[in-house]
Design a protein around this motif. Structure first.
Motif, PDB file in Angstrom:
ATOM      1  N   GLU A  38       0.869  -1.167   0.000  1.00 47.64           N
ATOM      2  CA  GLU A  38       0.000   0.000   0.000  1.00 47.64           C
ATOM      3  C   GLU A  38       0.909   1.220   0.000  1.00 47.64           C
ATOM      4  O   GLU A  38       1.838   1.302   0.802  1.00 47.64           O
ATOM      5  CB  GLU A  38      -0.896  -0.003   1.234  1.00 47.64           C
ATOM      6  N   VAL A  39       0.635   2.132  -0.927  1.00 41.13           N
ATOM      7  CA  VAL A  39       1.435   3.346  -1.047  1.00 41.13           C
ATOM      8  C   VAL A  39       0.501   4.545  -1.001  1.00 41.13           C
ATOM      9  O   VAL A  39      -0.375   4.678  -1.857  1.00 41.13           O
ATOM     10  CB  VAL A  39       2.240   3.381  -2.368  1.00 41.13           C
ATOM     11  N   ASP A  40       0.681   5.362   0.013  1.00 44.06           N
ATOM     12  CA  ASP A  40      -0.145   6.562   0.174  1.00 44.06           C
ATOM     13  C   ASP A  40      -1.638   6.245   0.037  1.00 44.06           C
ATOM     14  O   ASP A  40      -2.385   6.971  -0.617  1.00 44.06           O
ATOM     15  CB  ASP A  40       0.266   7.650  -0.827  1.00 44.06           C
ATOM     16  N   GLY A  41      -2.047   5.144   0.624  1.00 43.20           N
ATOM     17  CA  GLY A  41      -3.462   4.772   0.628  1.00 43.20           C
ATOM     18  C   GLY A  41      -3.928   3.969  -0.574  1.00 43.20           C
ATOM     19  O   GLY A  41      -5.062   3.511  -0.611  1.00 43.20           O
ATOM     20  N   VAL A  42      -3.082   3.791  -1.571  1.00 45.09           N
ATOM     21  CA  VAL A  42      -3.433   2.978  -2.739  1.00 45.09           C
ATOM     22  C   VAL A  42      -2.962   1.553  -2.463  1.00 45.09           C
ATOM     23  O   VAL A  42      -1.773   1.304  -2.285  1.00 45.09           O
ATOM     24  CB  VAL A  42      -2.799   3.525  -4.032  1.00 45.09           C
ATOM     25  N   ARG A  43      -3.923   0.629  -2.445  1.00 40.08           N
ATOM     26  CA  ARG A  43      -3.638  -0.766  -2.095  1.00 40.08           C
ATOM     27  C   ARG A  43      -3.530  -1.625  -3.352  1.00 40.08           C
ATOM     28  O   ARG A  43      -4.338  -1.499  -4.270  1.00 40.08           O
ATOM     29  CB  ARG A  43      -4.764  -1.307  -1.214  1.00 40.08           C
ATOM     30  N   TYR A  44      -2.517  -2.493  -3.357  1.00 42.60           N
ATOM     31  CA  TYR A  44      -2.354  -3.495  -4.406  1.00 42.60           C
ATOM     32  C   TYR A  44      -2.410  -4.856  -3.731  1.00 42.60           C
ATOM     33  O   TYR A  44      -1.642  -5.128  -2.812  1.00 42.60           O
ATOM     34  CB  TYR A  44      -1.019  -3.327  -5.140  1.00 42.60           C
ATOM     35  N   SER A  45      -3.293  -5.708  -4.214  1.00 45.09           N
ATOM     36  CA  SER A  45      -3.459  -7.029  -3.607  1.00 45.09           C
ATOM     37  C   SER A  45      -2.425  -8.011  -4.147  1.00 45.09           C
ATOM     38  O   SER A  45      -1.814  -7.787  -5.197  1.00 45.09           O
ATOM     39  CB  SER A  45      -4.868  -7.564  -3.887  1.00 45.09           C
ATOM     40  N   GLU A  46      -2.269  -9.109  -3.411  1.00 39.57           N
ATOM     41  CA  GLU A  46      -1.405 -10.206  -3.869  1.00 39.57           C
ATOM     42  C   GLU A  46      -1.878 -10.693  -5.237  1.00 39.57           C
ATOM     43  O   GLU A  46      -1.064 -10.992  -6.111  1.00 39.57           O
ATOM     44  CB  GLU A  46      -1.452 -11.368  -2.865  1.00 39.57           C
ATOM     45  N   ASP A  47      -3.194 -10.782  -5.411  1.00 42.82           N
ATOM     46  CA  ASP A  47      -3.743 -11.255  -6.688  1.00 42.82           C
ATOM     47  C   ASP A  47      -3.392 -10.310  -7.841  1.00 42.82           C
ATOM     48  O   ASP A  47      -3.045 -10.759  -8.936  1.00 42.82           O
ATOM     49  CB  ASP A  47      -5.260 -11.428  -6.600  1.00 42.82           C
ATOM     50  N   GLN A  48      -3.483  -8.997  -7.598  1.00 37.68           N
ATOM     51  CA  GLN A  48      -3.141  -8.031  -8.644  1.00 37.68           C
ATOM     52  C   GLN A  48      -1.669  -8.141  -9.038  1.00 37.68           C
ATOM     53  O   GLN A  48      -1.330  -8.093 -10.223  1.00 37.68           O
ATOM     54  CB  GLN A  48      -3.438  -6.605  -8.174  1.00 37.68           C
ATOM     55  N   VAL A  49      -0.815  -8.288  -8.043  1.00 35.51           N
ATOM     56  CA  VAL A  49       0.623  -8.394  -8.297  1.00 35.51           C
ATOM     57  C   VAL A  49       0.938  -9.692  -9.029  1.00 35.51           C
ATOM     58  O   VAL A  49       1.715  -9.707  -9.986  1.00 35.51           O
ATOM     59  CB  VAL A  49       1.416  -8.253  -6.980  1.00 35.51           C
ATOM     60  N   SER A  50       0.325 -10.782  -8.600  1.00 38.02           N
ATOM     61  CA  SER A  50       0.535 -12.080  -9.251  1.00 38.02           C
ATOM     62  C   SER A  50       0.068 -12.042 -10.705  1.00 38.02           C
ATOM     63  O   SER A  50       0.756 -12.537 -11.610  1.00 38.02           O
ATOM     64  CB  SER A  50      -0.213 -13.159  -8.471  1.00 38.02           C
ATOM     65  N   GLN A  51      -1.093 -11.442 -10.924  1.00 37.47           N
ATOM     66  CA  GLN A  51      -1.624 -11.328 -12.288  1.00 37.47           C
ATOM     67  C   GLN A  51      -0.704 -10.476 -13.159  1.00 37.47           C
ATOM     68  O   GLN A  51      -0.407 -10.840 -14.306  1.00 37.47           O
ATOM     69  CB  GLN A  51      -3.028 -10.722 -12.262  1.00 37.47           C
ATOM     70  N   ALA A  52      -0.231  -9.354 -12.635  1.00 35.60           N
ATOM     71  CA  ALA A  52       0.673  -8.492 -13.404  1.00 35.60           C
ATOM     72  C   ALA A  52       1.972  -9.230 -13.734  1.00 35.60           C
ATOM     73  O   ALA A  52       2.479  -9.119 -14.852  1.00 35.60           O
ATOM     74  CB  ALA A  52       0.965  -7.204 -12.626  1.00 35.60           C
ATOM     75  N   SER A  53       2.475  -9.989 -12.784  1.00 34.28           N
ATOM     76  CA  SER A  53       3.690 -10.770 -13.022  1.00 34.28           C
ATOM     77  C   SER A  53       3.472 -11.757 -14.169  1.00 34.28           C
ATOM     78  O   SER A  53       4.315 -11.864 -15.077  1.00 34.28           O
ATOM     79  CB  SER A  53       4.094 -11.509 -11.743  1.00 34.28           C
ATOM     80  N   ALA A  54       2.360 -12.458 -14.150  1.00 34.22           N
ATOM     81  CA  ALA A  54       2.054 -13.426 -15.216  1.00 34.22           C
ATOM     82  C   ALA A  54       1.878 -12.724 -16.562  1.00 34.22           C
ATOM     83  O   ALA A  54       2.389 -13.189 -17.592  1.00 34.22           O
ATOM     84  CB  ALA A  54       0.799 -14.226 -14.853  1.00 34.22           C
ATOM     85  N   GLU A  55       1.160 -11.611 -16.571  1.00 30.79           N
ATOM     86  CA  GLU A  55       0.928 -10.877 -17.814  1.00 30.79           C
ATOM     87  C   GLU A  55       2.236 -10.362 -18.410  1.00 30.79           C
ATOM     88  O   GLU A  55       2.483 -10.508 -19.617  1.00 30.79           O
ATOM     89  CB  GLU A  55      -0.007  -9.683 -17.561  1.00 30.79           C
ATOM     90  N   LEU A  56       3.065  -9.756 -17.576  1.00 28.68           N
ATOM     91  CA  LEU A  56       4.307  -9.172 -18.083  1.00 28.68           C
ATOM     92  C   LEU A  56       5.335 -10.234 -18.441  1.00 28.68           C
ATOM     93  O   LEU A  56       6.146 -10.039 -19.351  1.00 28.68           O
ATOM     94  CB  LEU A  56       4.861  -8.147 -17.097  1.00 28.68           C
ATOM     95  N   THR A  57       5.269 -11.393 -17.783  1.00 23.24           N
ATOM     96  CA  THR A  57       6.117 -12.520 -18.179  1.00 23.24           C
ATOM     97  C   THR A  57       5.730 -12.967 -19.580  1.00 23.24           C
ATOM     98  O   THR A  57       6.608 -13.177 -20.441  1.00 23.24           O
ATOM     99  CB  THR A  57       5.998 -13.672 -17.161  1.00 23.24           C
ATOM    100  N   ALA A  58       4.446 -13.079 -19.851  1.00 25.44           N
ATOM    101  CA  ALA A  58       3.978 -13.454 -21.194  1.00 25.44           C
ATOM    102  C   ALA A  58       4.311 -12.354 -22.205  1.00 25.44           C
ATOM    103  O   ALA A  58       4.735 -12.632 -23.339  1.00 25.44           O
ATOM    104  CB  ALA A  58       2.478 -13.720 -21.178  1.00 25.44           C
TER     105      ALA A  58
END
Length: 163
Positions: free
Chosen positions: A16-36
């Motif tokens: 969470e940065v300055d009140g903006v939250r990123y979930s484990e699922d969002q990070v995992s999904q972004a990792s998979a997308e950017l890996t592809a």
């Protein structure tokens, strides 16, 4: 301000940065997308690092007239994403935007100066990170986790330039 949460304020929170939250699922999904998208592994820790500095990079980029929007990045990456068969989420776009702005800043000005200015801005952020991704140091920057009995990932990284 900076912080480390032994347990995230909310279950499933990556950061969470300055009140903006990123979930484990969002990070995992972004990792998979950017890996592809890139055809090589983009670890979740890299996504968390880029998301953690995103607001500071945005400020510096805007001040230097090197800022871009999420829609600029989405348009820039559209053809490559289509070719890779990937639809990029807003979290992936946010991480890519940070990277695009860092590259633009480094071309426009002294790269060491860019690091220094981003670091100064980062010190003012309120960032809480799930410890699996690392710890937030006194400069408000994320450093890799150290697990006893396991290789210290910081020894694999080149030293950061001094301010």
């Amino acid at each position: 301000m900076w912080g480390l949460a032994a347990c995230s304020a909310q279950p499933g929170t990556a950061l969470e940065v300055d009140g903006v939250r990123y979930s484990e699922d969002q990070v995992s999904q972004a990792s998979a997308e950017l890996t592809a998208f890139f055809g090589e592994a983009v670890p979740q820790s890299v996504i968390v690092s880029f998301l953690g500095i995103a607001p500071s990079v945005d400020e510096v980029a805007q001040e230097a007239e090197a800022g871009v929007s999420d829609s600029d990045v989405r348009n820039l990456m559209a053809e490559e994403a289509k070719a890779a068969g990937v639809e990029l989420s807003s979290t992936s776009i946010r991480a890519l935007r940070t990277n695009v702005e860092i590259n633009a800043l480094q071309k426009k000005t002294d790269p060491q100066a860019v690091v220094g200015v981003i670091t100064e801005k980062q010190k003012q952020r309120n960032m809480v990170v799930n410890p699996r991704y690392g710890v937030v140091n006194e400069d408000g920057m994320l450093t890799p986790p150290v697990l006893n009995g396991v290789l210290d990932a910081r020894k694999l990284l080149p030293p950061m330039p001094a301010n």
